[in-house]
Scaffold this motif. Sequence first.
Motif, PDB file in Angstrom:
ATOM      1  N   ARG A   2       0.830  -1.199   0.000  1.00 34.31           N
ATOM      2  CA  ARG A   2       0.000   0.000   0.000  1.00 34.31           C
ATOM      3  C   ARG A   2       0.872   1.259   0.000  1.00 34.31           C
ATOM      4  NH1 ARG A   2      -4.206   1.551   4.701  1.00 34.31           N
ATOM      5  NH2 ARG A   2      -4.907   3.485   3.776  1.00 34.31           N
ATOM      6  N   LYS A   3       0.427   2.290  -0.717  1.00 36.21           N
ATOM      7  CA  LYS A   3       1.133   3.572  -0.773  1.00 36.21           C
ATOM      8  C   LYS A   3       0.203   4.682  -0.303  1.00 36.21           C
ATOM      9  CE  LYS A   3       4.063   2.272  -4.628  1.00 36.21           C
ATOM     10  NZ  LYS A   3       4.544   2.609  -5.959  1.00 36.21           N
ATOM     11  N   ILE A   4       0.801   5.684   0.356  1.00 34.52           N
ATOM     12  CA  ILE A   4       0.033   6.825   0.832  1.00 34.52           C
ATOM     13  C   ILE A   4       0.940   8.056   0.800  1.00 34.52           C
ATOM     14  CG2 ILE A   4       0.563   6.422   3.264  1.00 34.52           C
ATOM     15  CD1 ILE A   4      -2.322   7.296   3.899  1.00 34.52           C
ATOM     16  N   SER A   5       0.367   9.221   0.491  1.00 36.79           N
ATOM     17  CA  SER A   5       1.165  10.452   0.430  1.00 36.79           C
ATOM     18  C   SER A   5       1.459  10.963   1.839  1.00 36.79           C
ATOM     19  CB  SER A   5       0.435  11.522  -0.371  1.00 36.79           C
ATOM     20  OG  SER A   5      -0.675  11.994   0.354  1.00 36.79           O
ATOM     21  N   LYS A   6       2.511  11.774   1.942  1.00 31.47           N
ATOM     22  CA  LYS A   6       2.867  12.351   3.242  1.00 31.47           C
ATOM     23  C   LYS A   6       1.716  13.151   3.834  1.00 31.47           C
ATOM     24  CE  LYS A   6       7.861  12.908   2.798  1.00 31.47           C
ATOM     25  NZ  LYS A   6       8.967  13.900   2.734  1.00 31.47           N
ATOM     26  N   SER A   7       1.018  13.903   3.000  1.00 32.82           N
ATOM     27  CA  SER A   7      -0.074  14.737   3.508  1.00 32.82           C
ATOM     28  C   SER A   7      -1.237  13.896   4.030  1.00 32.82           C
ATOM     29  CB  SER A   7      -0.561  15.704   2.423  1.00 32.82           C
ATOM     30  OG  SER A   7      -1.040  14.993   1.304  1.00 32.82           O
ATOM     31  N   GLN A   8      -1.483  12.735   3.443  1.00 28.33           N
ATOM     32  CA  GLN A   8      -2.535  11.846   3.941  1.00 28.33           C
ATOM     33  C   GLN A   8      -2.057  11.059   5.159  1.00 28.33           C
ATOM     34  OE1 GLN A   8      -3.257   9.558   0.405  1.00 28.33           O
ATOM     35  NE2 GLN A   8      -4.967  10.854  -0.234  1.00 28.33           N
ATOM     36  N   PHE A   9      -0.753  10.779   5.204  1.00 32.12           N
ATOM     37  CA  PHE A   9      -0.193   9.998   6.300  1.00 32.12           C
ATOM     38  C   PHE A   9      -0.233  10.761   7.633  1.00 32.12           C
ATOM     39  CE2 PHE A   9       3.490   9.088   8.986  1.00 32.12           C
ATOM     40  CZ  PHE A   9       3.240   7.762   9.293  1.00 32.12           C
ATOM     41  N   LYS A  10       0.137  12.035   7.608  1.00 32.70           N
ATOM     42  CA  LYS A  10       0.305  12.812   8.839  1.00 32.70           C
ATOM     43  C   LYS A  10      -0.906  12.775   9.777  1.00 32.70           C
ATOM     44  CE  LYS A  10       1.788  17.260  10.595  1.00 32.70           C
ATOM     45  NZ  LYS A  10       2.254  18.599  10.279  1.00 32.70           N
ATOM     46  N   PRO A  11      -2.110  13.076   9.320  1.00 33.73           N
ATOM     47  CA  PRO A  11      -3.228  13.075  10.275  1.00 33.73           C
ATOM     48  C   PRO A  11      -3.681  11.673  10.699  1.00 33.73           C
ATOM     49  CG  PRO A  11      -4.024  13.660   8.094  1.00 33.73           C
ATOM     50  CD  PRO A  11      -2.522  13.569   8.016  1.00 33.73           C
ATOM     51  N   ARG A  12      -3.253  10.643   9.964  1.00 30.47           N
ATOM     52  CA  ARG A  12      -3.694   9.270  10.259  1.00 30.47           C
ATOM     53  C   ARG A  12      -2.558   8.372  10.732  1.00 30.47           C
ATOM     54  NH1 ARG A  12      -6.006   6.933   5.110  1.00 30.47           N
ATOM     55  NH2 ARG A  12      -6.450   5.243   6.540  1.00 30.47           N
ATOM     56  N   ALA A  13      -1.436   8.962  11.148  1.00 28.84           N
ATOM     57  CA  ALA A  13      -0.232   8.185  11.459  1.00 28.84           C
ATOM     58  C   ALA A  13      -0.485   7.056  12.451  1.00 28.84           C
ATOM     59  CB  ALA A  13       0.869   9.106  11.959  1.00 28.84           C
ATOM     60  N   LEU A  14      -1.099   7.334  13.596  1.00 26.07           N
ATOM     61  CA  LEU A  14      -1.316   6.283  14.601  1.00 26.07           C
ATOM     62  C   LEU A  14      -2.204   5.170  14.070  1.00 26.07           C
ATOM     63  CD1 LEU A  14      -1.674   8.350  17.890  1.00 26.07           C
ATOM     64  CD2 LEU A  14       0.270   6.999  17.109  1.00 26.07           C
ATOM     65  N   GLU A  15      -3.238   5.541  13.354  1.00 27.26           N
ATOM     66  CA  GLU A  15      -4.128   4.542  12.757  1.00 27.26           C
ATOM     67  C   GLU A  15      -3.351   3.650  11.787  1.00 27.26           C
ATOM     68  OE1 GLU A  15      -7.633   4.536   9.373  1.00 27.26           O
ATOM     69  OE2 GLU A  15      -7.267   6.377  10.497  1.00 27.26           O
ATOM     70  N   LEU A  16      -2.513   4.257  10.966  1.00 28.12           N
ATOM     71  CA  LEU A  16      -1.745   3.496   9.983  1.00 28.12           C
ATOM     72  C   LEU A  16      -0.683   2.631  10.652  1.00 28.12           C
ATOM     73  CD1 LEU A  16      -1.513   6.274   7.284  1.00 28.12           C
ATOM     74  CD2 LEU A  16      -2.826   4.159   7.123  1.00 28.12           C
ATOM     75  N   LEU A  27       4.011  -0.316   4.509  1.00 31.48           N
ATOM     76  CA  LEU A  27       3.326   0.855   3.977  1.00 31.48           C
ATOM     77  C   LEU A  27       4.389   1.782   3.395  1.00 31.48           C
ATOM     78  CD1 LEU A  27       0.706   2.605   3.770  1.00 31.48           C
ATOM     79  CD2 LEU A  27       1.310   3.512   6.014  1.00 31.48           C
ATOM     80  N   ILE A  28       4.187   2.234   2.171  1.00 33.82           N
ATOM     81  CA  ILE A  28       5.116   3.145   1.504  1.00 33.82           C
ATOM     82  C   ILE A  28       4.563   4.565   1.610  1.00 33.82           C
ATOM     83  CG2 ILE A  28       6.223   3.766  -0.678  1.00 33.82           C
ATOM     84  CD1 ILE A  28       7.172   1.104   0.385  1.00 33.82           C
ATOM     85  N   ILE A  29       5.416   5.493   2.075  1.00 31.45           N
ATOM     86  CA  ILE A  29       5.049   6.905   2.155  1.00 31.45           C
ATOM     87  C   ILE A  29       5.667   7.593   0.937  1.00 31.45           C
ATOM     88  CG2 ILE A  29       5.093   8.993   3.561  1.00 31.45           C
ATOM     89  CD1 ILE A  29       3.774   6.566   4.933  1.00 31.45           C
ATOM     90  N   THR A  30       4.854   8.368   0.214  1.00 28.31           N
ATOM     91  CA  THR A  30       5.334   9.020  -1.001  1.00 28.31           C
ATOM     92  C   THR A  30       5.381  10.538  -0.825  1.00 28.31           C
ATOM     93  OG1 THR A  30       3.123   9.180  -1.958  1.00 28.31           O
ATOM     94  CG2 THR A  30       4.389   7.197  -2.468  1.00 28.31           C
ATOM     95  N   ASP A  31       6.246  11.161  -1.608  1.00 27.30           N
ATOM     96  CA  ASP A  31       6.346  12.617  -1.661  1.00 27.30           C
ATOM     97  C   ASP A  31       6.268  13.000  -3.130  1.00 27.30           C
ATOM     98  OD1 ASP A  31       6.720  15.265  -1.011  1.00 27.30           O
ATOM     99  OD2 ASP A  31       8.895  15.090  -0.754  1.00 27.30           O
ATOM    100  N   ASN A  32       5.176  13.647  -3.503  1.00 29.74           N
ATOM    101  CA  ASN A  32       4.920  13.982  -4.915  1.00 29.74           C
ATOM    102  C   ASN A  32       4.953  12.738  -5.805  1.00 29.74           C
ATOM    103  OD1 ASN A  32       4.610  16.765  -4.459  1.00 29.74           O
ATOM    104  ND2 ASN A  32       6.831  17.048  -4.467  1.00 29.74           N
ATOM    105  N   GLY A  33       4.416  11.639  -5.295  1.00 32.28           N
ATOM    106  CA  GLY A  33       4.330  10.404  -6.067  1.00 32.28           C
ATOM    107  C   GLY A  33       5.590   9.553  -6.044  1.00 32.28           C
ATOM    108  N   THR A  34       6.664  10.046  -5.428  1.00 31.14           N
ATOM    109  CA  THR A  34       7.918   9.297  -5.352  1.00 31.14           C
ATOM    110  C   THR A  34       8.028   8.622  -3.990  1.00 31.14           C
ATOM    111  OG1 THR A  34       8.974  10.946  -6.760  1.00 31.14           O
ATOM    112  CG2 THR A  34      10.431   9.494  -5.525  1.00 31.14           C
ATOM    113  N   PRO A  35       8.244   7.315  -3.952  1.00 34.73           N
ATOM    114  CA  PRO A  35       8.399   6.626  -2.664  1.00 34.73           C
ATOM    115  C   PRO A  35       9.599   7.185  -1.902  1.00 34.73           C
ATOM    116  CG  PRO A  35       8.156   5.046  -4.448  1.00 34.73           C
ATOM    117  CD  PRO A  35       8.326   6.384  -5.077  1.00 34.73           C
ATOM    118  N   THR A  36       9.394   7.538  -0.634  1.00 34.39           N
ATOM    119  CA  THR A  36      10.477   8.093   0.176  1.00 34.39           C
ATOM    120  C   THR A  36      10.728   7.308   1.460  1.00 34.39           C
ATOM    121  OG1 THR A  36       8.948   9.637   1.218  1.00 34.39           O
ATOM    122  CG2 THR A  36      10.180  10.458  -0.665  1.00 34.39           C
ATOM    123  N   LEU A  37       9.690   6.704   2.032  1.00 35.23           N
ATOM    124  CA  LEU A  37       9.825   5.953   3.287  1.00 35.23           C
ATOM    125  C   LEU A  37       9.040   4.655   3.212  1.00 35.23           C
ATOM    126  CD1 LEU A  37       9.104   8.905   5.724  1.00 35.23           C
ATOM    127  CD2 LEU A  37      11.326   7.866   5.329  1.00 35.23           C
TER     128      LEU A  37
END
Length: 68
Positions: A2-16, A27-37
């Motif tokens: 699963r992939k999610i953007s940084k902006s979507q990840f931040k408010p849902r971090a504990l849930e994720l 879970l892959i965290i993306t920045d402008n569509g590029t996987p970063t974490l």
Amino acid sequence: MRKISKSQFKPRALELFREVEATGQPLIITDNGTPTLEIRPYAPPHTSPLDALRGSVLFFTPPEDTQE
């Protein structure tokens, strides 16, 4: 995976985090569509019991031949 953007990840971090823990799926965290974490469950390293002893012998004298 699963992939999610940084902006979507931040408010849902504990849930994720809980979701990753429960499912074991990374879970892959993306920045402008590029996987970063990548967030994945912790897995302790698998080491052999002999690895703990490796390099601990400082001096070795072979046993004498004990042939009768």
